[in-house]
Design an enzyme around this catalytic site. Structure first.
Site, mmCIF file in Angstrom:
data_model
loop_
_atom_site.group_PDB
_atom_site.id
_atom_site.type_symbol
_atom_site.label_atom_id
_atom_site.label_comp_id
_atom_site.label_asym_id
_atom_site.label_seq_id
_atom_site.Cartn_x
_atom_site.Cartn_y
_atom_site.Cartn_z
ATOM 1 C CE1 TYR A 260 4.490 8.168 3.781
ATOM 2 C CE2 TYR A 260 4.987 9.878 5.385
ATOM 3 C CZ TYR A 260 5.024 8.555 5.004
ATOM 4 O OH TYR A 260 5.579 7.610 5.850
ATOM 5 C CE LYS B 236 2.553 6.280 6.430
ATOM 6 N NZ LYS B 236 2.541 4.849 6.793
HETATM 7 N N1 NAP Z 1 11.634 5.089 6.892
HETATM 8 C C1 NAP Z 1 11.083 6.149 7.473
HETATM 9 O O1 NAP Z 1 11.744 7.171 7.730
HETATM 10 C C2 NAP Z 1 9.634 6.113 7.895
HETATM 11 C C3 NAP Z 1 9.167 7.144 8.746
HETATM 12 C C4 NAP Z 1 7.833 7.113 9.136
HETATM 13 C C5 NAP Z 1 6.985 6.099 8.715
HETATM 14 N N2 NAP Z 1 7.464 5.125 7.888
HETATM 15 C C6 NAP Z 1 6.524 4.081 7.470
HETATM 16 O O2 NAP Z 1 7.082 2.810 7.747
HETATM 17 C C7 NAP Z 1 6.493 1.835 6.886
HETATM 18 C C8 NAP Z 1 7.590 0.949 6.296
HETATM 19 O O3 NAP Z 1 8.395 1.738 5.460
HETATM 20 P P1 NAP Z 1 9.986 1.533 5.314
HETATM 21 O O4 NAP Z 1 10.625 2.691 5.935
HETATM 22 O O5 NAP Z 1 10.362 0.163 5.734
HETATM 23 O O6 NAP Z 1 10.130 1.743 3.746
HETATM 24 P P2 NAP Z 1 10.511 0.725 2.574
HETATM 25 O O7 NAP Z 1 11.797 0.082 2.864
HETATM 26 O O8 NAP Z 1 10.365 1.534 1.328
HETATM 27 O O9 NAP Z 1 9.364 -0.365 2.674
HETATM 28 C C9 NAP Z 1 8.048 -0.104 2.287
HETATM 29 C C10 NAP Z 1 7.495 -1.357 1.680
HETATM 30 O O10 NAP Z 1 6.120 -1.122 1.342
HETATM 31 C C11 NAP Z 1 5.881 -1.839 0.172
HETATM 32 N N3 NAP Z 1 4.751 -1.351 -0.615
HETATM 33 C C12 NAP Z 1 4.608 -0.162 -1.241
HETATM 34 N N4 NAP Z 1 3.462 -0.147 -1.921
HETATM 35 C C13 NAP Z 1 2.874 -1.357 -1.724
HETATM 36 C C14 NAP Z 1 1.687 -1.958 -2.173
HETATM 37 N N5 NAP Z 1 0.823 -1.316 -2.992
HETATM 38 N N6 NAP Z 1 1.384 -3.219 -1.759
HETATM 39 C C15 NAP Z 1 2.228 -3.888 -0.957
HETATM 40 N N7 NAP Z 1 3.397 -3.390 -0.524
HETATM 41 C C16 NAP Z 1 3.700 -2.142 -0.905
HETATM 42 C C17 NAP Z 1 7.144 -1.714 -0.660
HETATM 43 O O11 NAP Z 1 7.182 -2.825 -1.502
HETATM 44 P P3 NAP Z 1 7.971 -2.843 -2.892
HETATM 45 O O12 NAP Z 1 9.286 -3.417 -2.471
HETATM 46 O O13 NAP Z 1 7.146 -3.745 -3.728
HETATM 47 O O14 NAP Z 1 8.043 -1.428 -3.383
HETATM 48 C C18 NAP Z 1 8.230 -1.750 0.404
HETATM 49 O O15 NAP Z 1 8.801 -3.021 0.543
HETATM 50 C C19 NAP Z 1 5.701 2.624 5.833
HETATM 51 O O16 NAP Z 1 4.328 2.593 6.150
HETATM 52 C C20 NAP Z 1 6.251 4.041 5.972
HETATM 53 O O17 NAP Z 1 5.334 5.034 5.550
HETATM 54 C C21 NAP Z 1 8.767 5.094 7.476
#
Ligand code: NAP
Length: 237
Positions: free
Chosen positions: A142, A146
């Site tokens: 991961y 990133k």
């Molecule tokens: N939350 C944290 O602590 C954190 C920290 C640093 C960075 N981030 C980044 O923030 C961004 C948003 O994440 P989040 O925290 O909101 O997590 P989340 O609630 O798990 O949302 C991620 C979304 O990405 C979608 N996704 C995964 N694989 C996909 C694909 N192949 N095509 C289209 N959509 C896809 C998922 O869709 P499905 O519903 O279909 O699975 C999910 O709705 C991500 O890039 C993550 O790496 C998050």
């Protein structure tokens, strides 16, 4: 300055914690339409929101989204996936490729496909969601994916500058979304992270560090390696 008034925004991963917040806040701040894309789009109770099917790992899916959303002026590459306990040395290479498919090739594919549209629609903006872990290799594949995406964002920024597209990278630490629901740690409020990211678009910021963790990790990159990885420090003999 990128205007949010009457902007047409395309959000990937819009069913997720940050994704929903992006959809909501862009509309609150003046966007006229938001394409809310997801692998399985949900229903939205707002005629300004257009649900779109999009799997960022599929060339055909991205091409179909581009032909549907030709008026996009701001693209948010938000979709991503995370595995707790991920490593570089464990598992097999397919597991590492999987992380890169979603967190690197996915947003690169979407950015490349939408780039010409953004240019044709006046320049606009591209926001790529990274992580504090882009700069901290504690999360294996991961972190690596990133980090690669962070580098790609710099290239997007340089290569799209000529067409007037502003490119922002967003870095954040633990944030309260379904992605890390099982982790018992202090978390940011997704609303604060998204507000900072959209402020960044409005103010043409190249990079937004949404929390202190991201600020501290970035600063530590200029220090000796043990500043970021204190476990590597050996007691002197
Ligand atoms: N939350 C944290 O602590 C954190 C920290 C640093 C960075 N981030 C980044 O923030 C961004 C948003 O994440 P989040 O925290 O909101 O997590 P989340 O609630 O798990 O949302 C991620 C979304 O990405 C979608 N996704 C995964 N694989 C996909 C694909 N192949 N095509 C289209 N959509 C896809 C998922 O869709 P499905 O519903 O279909 O699975 C999910 O709705 C991500 O890039 C993550 O790496 C998050």
């Amino acid at each position: 300055m990128t205007s949010l008034q009457n902007a047409v925004v395309f959000v990937t991963g819009s069913n997720g914690g940050l994704g929903r917040e992006f959809v909501k806040q862009f509309l609150e701040r003046g966007a006229s339409k938001v394409y809310a894309s997801a692998r399985t789009p949900r229903e939205w109770d707002d005629s300004r929101i257009v649900p779109v099917v999009l799997d960022v790992t599929s060339e055909e899916s991205v091409a179909a989204a581009v032909s549907l959303a030709g008026d996009t002026s701001i693209l948010v590459n938000n979709a991503g996936s995370y595995r707790d306990g991920d490593t570089i040395t464990g598992g097999d290479l397919d597991g590492i490729r999987e992380m890169f498919e979603t967190n690197f090739f996915g947003p690169v594919r979407v950015g490349r496909a939408f780039g010409p549209l953004l240019g044709a629609n006046g320049g606009g903006a591209l926001l790529n969601v990274h992580s504090a872990l882009s700069w901290w290799g504690v999360a294996g594949a991961y972190s690596a994916a990133k980090a690669a995406m962070w580098s790609a964002t710099n290239s997007f920024r340089l290569e799209l500058a000529g067409q007037g597209t502003h490119v922002e990278g967003l870095h954040l630490g633990y944030t309260d979304t379904p992605m890390i629901a099982d982790l018992d740690v202090e978390k940011n409020d997704p609303a604060d992270v998204v507000r900072a990211a959209i402020d960044g678009i409005e103010n043409d910021e190249f990079e937004v560090l949404a929390d202190e963790v991201s600020v501290n990790i970035k600063a530590a990159l200029a220090l000796p390696i043990v500043a970021l990885y204190p476990d590597l420090a050996r007691p002197s003999v």
